[in-house]
Scaffold this motif. Sequence first.
Motif, PDB file in Angstrom:
ATOM      1  N   PRO A  62       0.839  -1.194   0.000  1.00 25.24           N
ATOM      2  CA  PRO A  62       0.000   0.000   0.000  1.00 25.24           C
ATOM      3  C   PRO A  62       0.877   1.248   0.000  1.00 25.24           C
ATOM      4  CG  PRO A  62       0.057  -1.001   2.182  1.00 25.24           C
ATOM      5  CD  PRO A  62       0.883  -1.873   1.294  1.00 25.24           C
ATOM      6  N   PRO A  63       0.793   2.097  -1.037  1.00 23.71           N
ATOM      7  CA  PRO A  63       1.638   3.292  -1.025  1.00 23.71           C
ATOM      8  C   PRO A  63       1.156   4.284   0.029  1.00 23.71           C
ATOM      9  CG  PRO A  63       0.325   3.186  -3.058  1.00 23.71           C
ATOM     10  CD  PRO A  63      -0.061   2.016  -2.220  1.00 23.71           C
ATOM     11  N   ALA A  64       2.075   4.988   0.645  1.00 28.46           N
ATOM     12  CA  ALA A  64       1.695   6.130   1.470  1.00 28.46           C
ATOM     13  C   ALA A  64       1.346   7.261   0.515  1.00 28.46           C
ATOM     14  CB  ALA A  64       2.866   6.526   2.354  1.00 28.46           C
ATOM     15  N   VAL A  65       0.292   7.996   0.836  1.00 27.49           N
ATOM     16  CA  VAL A  65      -0.166   9.034  -0.076  1.00 27.49           C
ATOM     17  C   VAL A  65      -0.260  10.357   0.665  1.00 27.49           C
ATOM     18  CG1 VAL A  65      -2.029   9.745  -1.617  1.00 27.49           C
ATOM     19  CG2 VAL A  65      -1.477   7.330  -1.383  1.00 27.49           C
ATOM     20  N   LEU A  66       0.384  11.391   0.118  1.00 30.92           N
ATOM     21  CA  LEU A  66       0.333  12.717   0.747  1.00 30.92           C
ATOM     22  C   LEU A  66      -0.183  13.743  -0.247  1.00 30.92           C
ATOM     23  CD1 LEU A  66       3.693  13.167   2.728  1.00 30.92           C
ATOM     24  CD2 LEU A  66       1.384  13.059   3.685  1.00 30.92           C
ATOM     25  N   HIS A  67      -1.206  14.481   0.147  1.00 28.77           N
ATOM     26  CA  HIS A  67      -1.693  15.591  -0.679  1.00 28.77           C
ATOM     27  C   HIS A  67      -2.392  16.578   0.238  1.00 28.77           C
ATOM     28  CE1 HIS A  67      -5.769  13.994  -0.402  1.00 28.77           C
ATOM     29  NE2 HIS A  67      -5.207  12.812  -0.546  1.00 28.77           N
ATOM     30  N   SER A  68      -2.778  17.719  -0.315  1.00 32.12           N
ATOM     31  CA  SER A  68      -3.270  18.798   0.540  1.00 32.12           C
ATOM     32  C   SER A  68      -4.674  18.515   1.089  1.00 32.12           C
ATOM     33  CB  SER A  68      -3.260  20.111  -0.234  1.00 32.12           C
ATOM     34  OG  SER A  68      -3.982  19.943  -1.431  1.00 32.12           O
ATOM     35  N   GLY A  69      -5.359  17.514   0.559  1.00 39.91           N
ATOM     36  CA  GLY A  69      -6.717  17.251   1.021  1.00 39.91           C
ATOM     37  C   GLY A  69      -6.799  16.425   2.313  1.00 39.91           C
ATOM     38  N   LEU A  70      -5.664  15.997   2.857  1.00 41.71           N
ATOM     39  CA  LEU A  70      -5.707  15.149   4.050  1.00 41.71           C
ATOM     40  C   LEU A  70      -5.964  15.984   5.307  1.00 41.71           C
ATOM     41  CD1 LEU A  70      -2.567  12.896   3.432  1.00 41.71           C
ATOM     42  CD2 LEU A  70      -4.966  12.313   3.024  1.00 41.71           C
ATOM     43  N   SER A  71      -6.506  15.333   6.343  1.00 42.41           N
ATOM     44  CA  SER A  71      -6.633  16.006   7.634  1.00 42.41           C
ATOM     45  C   SER A  71      -5.241  16.071   8.267  1.00 42.41           C
ATOM     46  CB  SER A  71      -7.575  15.226   8.539  1.00 42.41           C
ATOM     47  OG  SER A  71      -6.933  14.043   8.985  1.00 42.41           O
ATOM     48  N   GLN A  72      -5.105  16.940   9.271  1.00 44.15           N
ATOM     49  CA  GLN A  72      -3.799  17.071   9.931  1.00 44.15           C
ATOM     50  C   GLN A  72      -3.327  15.748  10.511  1.00 44.15           C
ATOM     51  OE1 GLN A  72      -2.889  20.046  12.706  1.00 44.15           O
ATOM     52  NE2 GLN A  72      -3.492  21.759  11.421  1.00 44.15           N
ATOM     53  N   GLY A  73      -4.264  15.002  11.088  1.00 42.90           N
ATOM     54  CA  GLY A  73      -3.911  13.729  11.712  1.00 42.90           C
ATOM     55  C   GLY A  73      -3.424  12.711  10.690  1.00 42.90           C
ATOM     56  N   GLU A  74      -4.148  12.607   9.575  1.00 39.26           N
ATOM     57  CA  GLU A  74      -3.760  11.657   8.526  1.00 39.26           C
ATOM     58  C   GLU A  74      -2.380  12.012   7.975  1.00 39.26           C
ATOM     59  OE1 GLU A  74      -8.023  10.710   6.310  1.00 39.26           O
ATOM     60  OE2 GLU A  74      -7.098  12.650   5.995  1.00 39.26           O
ATOM     61  N   ARG A  75      -2.207  13.308   7.789  1.00 41.32           N
ATOM     62  CA  ARG A  75      -0.954  13.785   7.236  1.00 41.32           C
ATOM     63  C   ARG A  75       0.217  13.422   8.147  1.00 41.32           C
ATOM     64  NH1 ARG A  75      -0.512  17.306   3.073  1.00 41.32           N
ATOM     65  NH2 ARG A  75       1.546  18.236   3.033  1.00 41.32           N
ATOM     66  N   LEU A  76      -0.003  13.628   9.434  1.00 41.37           N
ATOM     67  CA  LEU A  76       1.044  13.345  10.417  1.00 41.37           C
ATOM     68  C   LEU A  76       1.397  11.857  10.419  1.00 41.37           C
ATOM     69  CD1 LEU A  76       2.822  14.266  12.783  1.00 41.37           C
ATOM     70  CD2 LEU A  76       0.881  13.828  14.302  1.00 41.37           C
ATOM     71  N   GLN A  77       0.366  10.997  10.447  1.00 42.50           N
ATOM     72  CA  GLN A  77       0.601   9.546  10.470  1.00 42.50           C
ATOM     73  C   GLN A  77       1.386   9.116   9.237  1.00 42.50           C
ATOM     74  OE1 GLN A  77       0.234   7.473  12.803  1.00 42.50           O
ATOM     75  NE2 GLN A  77      -1.023   8.681  14.215  1.00 42.50           N
ATOM     76  N   THR A  78       0.959   9.616   8.076  1.00 36.17           N
ATOM     77  CA  THR A  78       1.614   9.213   6.831  1.00 36.17           C
ATOM     78  C   THR A  78       3.066   9.688   6.808  1.00 36.17           C
ATOM     79  OG1 THR A  78      -0.509   9.432   5.748  1.00 36.17           O
ATOM     80  CG2 THR A  78       1.407   9.277   4.328  1.00 36.17           C
ATOM     81  N   TRP A  79       3.231  10.932   7.216  1.00 38.19           N
ATOM     82  CA  TRP A  79       4.578  11.521   7.234  1.00 38.19           C
ATOM     83  C   TRP A  79       5.494  10.698   8.138  1.00 38.19           C
ATOM     84  CZ3 TRP A  79       8.168  14.059  10.363  1.00 38.19           C
ATOM     85  CH2 TRP A  79       9.043  14.949   9.724  1.00 38.19           C
ATOM     86  N   ALA A  80       4.969  10.347   9.325  1.00 36.59           N
ATOM     87  CA  ALA A  80       5.770   9.592  10.290  1.00 36.59           C
ATOM     88  C   ALA A  80       6.126   8.220   9.727  1.00 36.59           C
ATOM     89  CB  ALA A  80       5.008   9.453  11.610  1.00 36.59           C
ATOM     90  N   ALA A  81       5.185   7.596   9.032  1.00 38.76           N
ATOM     91  CA  ALA A  81       5.439   6.270   8.470  1.00 38.76           C
ATOM     92  C   ALA A  81       6.551   6.337   7.426  1.00 38.76           C
ATOM     93  CB  ALA A  81       4.162   5.705   7.853  1.00 38.76           C
ATOM     94  N   VAL A  82       6.537   7.385   6.613  1.00 44.18           N
ATOM     95  CA  VAL A  82       7.555   7.515   5.567  1.00 44.18           C
ATOM     96  C   VAL A  82       8.901   7.884   6.189  1.00 44.18           C
ATOM     97  CG1 VAL A  82       8.216   8.786   3.493  1.00 44.18           C
ATOM     98  CG2 VAL A  82       5.814   8.189   3.869  1.00 44.18           C
ATOM     99  N   ALA A  83       8.870   8.843   7.114  1.00 44.90           N
ATOM    100  CA  ALA A  83      10.117   9.340   7.699  1.00 44.90           C
ATOM    101  C   ALA A  83      10.822   8.259   8.521  1.00 44.90           C
ATOM    102  CB  ALA A  83       9.833  10.563   8.571  1.00 44.90           C
ATOM    103  N   SER A  84      10.042   7.349   9.112  1.00 43.54           N
ATOM    104  CA  SER A  84      10.663   6.293   9.910  1.00 43.54           C
ATOM    105  C   SER A  84      11.141   5.142   9.028  1.00 43.54           C
ATOM    106  CB  SER A  84       9.640   5.743  10.905  1.00 43.54           C
ATOM    107  OG  SER A  84       8.652   5.030  10.179  1.00 43.54           O
ATOM    108  N   GLY A  85      10.781   5.171   7.752  1.00 43.40           N
ATOM    109  CA  GLY A  85      11.183   4.102   6.854  1.00 43.40           C
ATOM    110  C   GLY A  85      10.186   2.950   6.797  1.00 43.40           C
ATOM    111  N   ARG A  86       9.110   3.027   7.614  1.00 40.51           N
ATOM    112  CA  ARG A  86       8.102   1.953   7.578  1.00 40.51           C
ATOM    113  C   ARG A  86       7.394   1.916   6.237  1.00 40.51           C
ATOM    114  NH1 ARG A  86       6.508   3.995  12.261  1.00 40.51           N
ATOM    115  NH2 ARG A  86       4.520   4.744  11.510  1.00 40.51           N
ATOM    116  N   ALA A  87       7.014   3.085   5.727  1.00 39.86           N
ATOM    117  CA  ALA A  87       6.370   3.127   4.411  1.00 39.86           C
ATOM    118  C   ALA A  87       7.473   3.191   3.364  1.00 39.86           C
ATOM    119  CB  ALA A  87       5.450   4.331   4.308  1.00 39.86           C
ATOM    120  N   ARG A  88       7.400   2.313   2.393  1.00 37.79           N
ATOM    121  CA  ARG A  88       8.492   2.189   1.420  1.00 37.79           C
ATOM    122  C   ARG A  88       8.251   3.002   0.163  1.00 37.79           C
ATOM    123  NH1 ARG A  88      12.209   1.046   4.322  1.00 37.79           N
ATOM    124  NH2 ARG A  88      13.436   0.298   2.561  1.00 37.79           N
TER     125      ARG A  88
END
Length: 728
Positions: free
Chosen positions: A273-299
């Motif tokens: 499942p790709p992590a997806v970031l765009h301006s339509g996300l809520s702050q919470g969704e954005r944070l979770q996705t960002w954290a997943a990518v930054a930690s290397g969990r999301a590839r």
Amino acid sequence: MTQINPIRVLRVALPVPLPQLFDYLPPQPCAPVAAGVRVLVPFGKRKLVGIVVEDSPHTEVESGRLVPVLDILDQAQPLLDAPLMRLLGWCWQYYKHAPGEVLQTALPPALRKPEQSLPPPPLQYALTADGLERLQQGPGRATAQYALLQRLRDGPLLEAQLADEGGRWRATLARLMEQGWVAAEPAVAAQPRPQSGPSLTPEQERAVSAMAADLQHFQCHLLDGVTGSGKTEVYLQLLEQVLKQGRQGLVLVPEIGLTPQLIRRFQQRLGLPPAVLHSGLSQGERLQTWAAVASGRARLLIGTRSALFTPMPELGLMILDEEHDASFKQQDGFRYSARDVAVKRAAELDIPIVLGSATPSLETLNNALTGRYAHHRLRQRATRAAMPRWRVLDMAHHTTTQGLAAGSLQAMAQTLERGEQVMVFLNRRGYAPVLMCQQCGWHGSCDRCDSNLTWHRGARLLCCHHCGHQRRVPPLCPACRADALASAGEGTEQLEQALTQHFPAVPVLRFDRDSTSRKGSFDERLQQVRSGVPCILVGTQMLAKGHHFPSVTLVVVVNVDQALYSADFRARERLGQTLLQVSGRAGRAEKPGTVILQTFHPQDEQLVLLIDQGYEAFAGVLLKERSAAQLPPSSYQVMLRAEAHERQQVEAFLNRAAGCFPAGQGKVYGPLPAVMERVAGRYRMYLLVQADRRADLHRQVDEWLSQIRRLKEGRKVRWAIDMDPQEM
Ligand code: ADP
Ligand code: ZN
Ligand code: ZN
């Protein structure tokens, strides 16, 4: 002379529009603080969250004026890693923008608040050894529990994935955990399980093997492939290899290109499942996705422009799809080009980057033609569908009904009779671009902009598409009271109406910002199109990109002539891009497609060239013109933009600024009015600076800026520097 004091300070970027960093004392005692760590600092009467840029052994600030930071917010590790901090540092120097605002762009909004820290990984649920044994015994009477155990057989699942099933999964899960059959653990990276794709065409094969041969180093690749040539398939093959090596992939797409269809395709082919970031996300969704990518969990991360600044510790490949798209350039605040910064990021990380397009920007094409970028051409459609056939309709010799030529209507009727679909493209929303009095010539214009008000007939409104101003449609002419108001020109709403009247038995589906603002409605209409029933799609740019409509075999382009006499030197490049992107929607499957271009200029040499010989020949001629006129990419530009309610203040500021431009290579032109001079009551003008060499230009502009900042005229206007400007 500034004094250098041997005092240790933290140099901090703060979210304020000032071109500087701020020095603070570290809390005592304090280990070295890494760049990219957030701190809370006093700033005047406020407390601000800043980002440490440097732990410096000295400062230019007098010791008496230094105050300590209030708190170090990220103890474990910096939020923004070292390579990203270097990239952002390059950005504020290159784009001459306030460092604090540049760094803010890289932080998800939630992390701009001091109380928010990086969330820990979510939990995932995995079978235990006992659970596996239980699974082998068969369901028995506990069917719900057994079903859940079965779901976990292929690997651990996140709460969000379990919740997809609905029902009473939470209670069932609790029972399984009580029995010791399932255990919770912090989520780790999902392993890709790629599905094999189609066997590649020879052109795709050549491109993939050339790029895959050296995935370990920086190289910028232009994937120059006609619409439907299978560029996405090439991206997928490369990503598969990079993911297999345990590295991360980043895919940037235009705002309009991030469709559920695209995400599903990546998910299915890569089995991840790709992590997806765009301006339509809520702050919470954005944070979770960002954290997943930054930690290397999301590839794998797919996102629009600003996703570029997400930390990715294992980044191994970047892809920018539709690299020519204007949405990659931010048009306000920190005016960066995501394409150019992405190339910079790839170079710094020493990894490859692929820029893909059917209609590359002249800047990128020039880099490929001069050998700076590797050039991979795909000239055949991957499905072996033929490229669409063009028909140019000379509007001077055709009767028209509400903007549609008789020849177009006839071709549409034939297409629909064959059971196929038609797409009508017009880049103008609303019913009509203007409402006029046929008695006295009054027309609806915006009081605050140099623009006419678009008539939205369904909503009974006159709307300004530039400042958002709206008012009700007057029943009589406001000037002469005559009952003689009529529209001039057409918008998508009118085409929809005209087509509904002309083809009463066929659904007419409109796709533009007005018709799709309701959530879900866009997808509903897409479903209808994909079902393949004969229908007519009417729409703006929104239809031009990314979508794959296999049953569309006729595209009618209604009116693009304005671009042929625009003052913007990029207008023709953009016209060629739009025409080919739109035409690319025709005949993507087995049935051949036709494109009808309605124009009053059928003899225009460049139009003829584009249609007869394709984009590369067309772009070649434009590049020669640019070179002869010393325009980009044969030169480099910077704009000083200014705006204010008083035109005279804007002019005075720009004249003063032009006067203090330092001697050297670059030349200053202006002040010139913006193409639309007045928007929302503010006058907009600019100075254009142009030079042959980029380094010279930057040196001059840096010197110039220190002068401009001292101008008292600058306090009465809003001004900004725009490097490599894209809009006039
Ligand atoms: P582009 O991104 O260049 O517009 P896509 O990658 O979306 O093209 O491909 C267009 C269509 O062709 C898609 O339906 C895709 O599944 C199909 N396709 C791509 N490569 C191949 C191939 N090698 N063989 C058969 N079909 C292909
Ligand atoms: Zn009138
Ligand atoms: Zn307006």
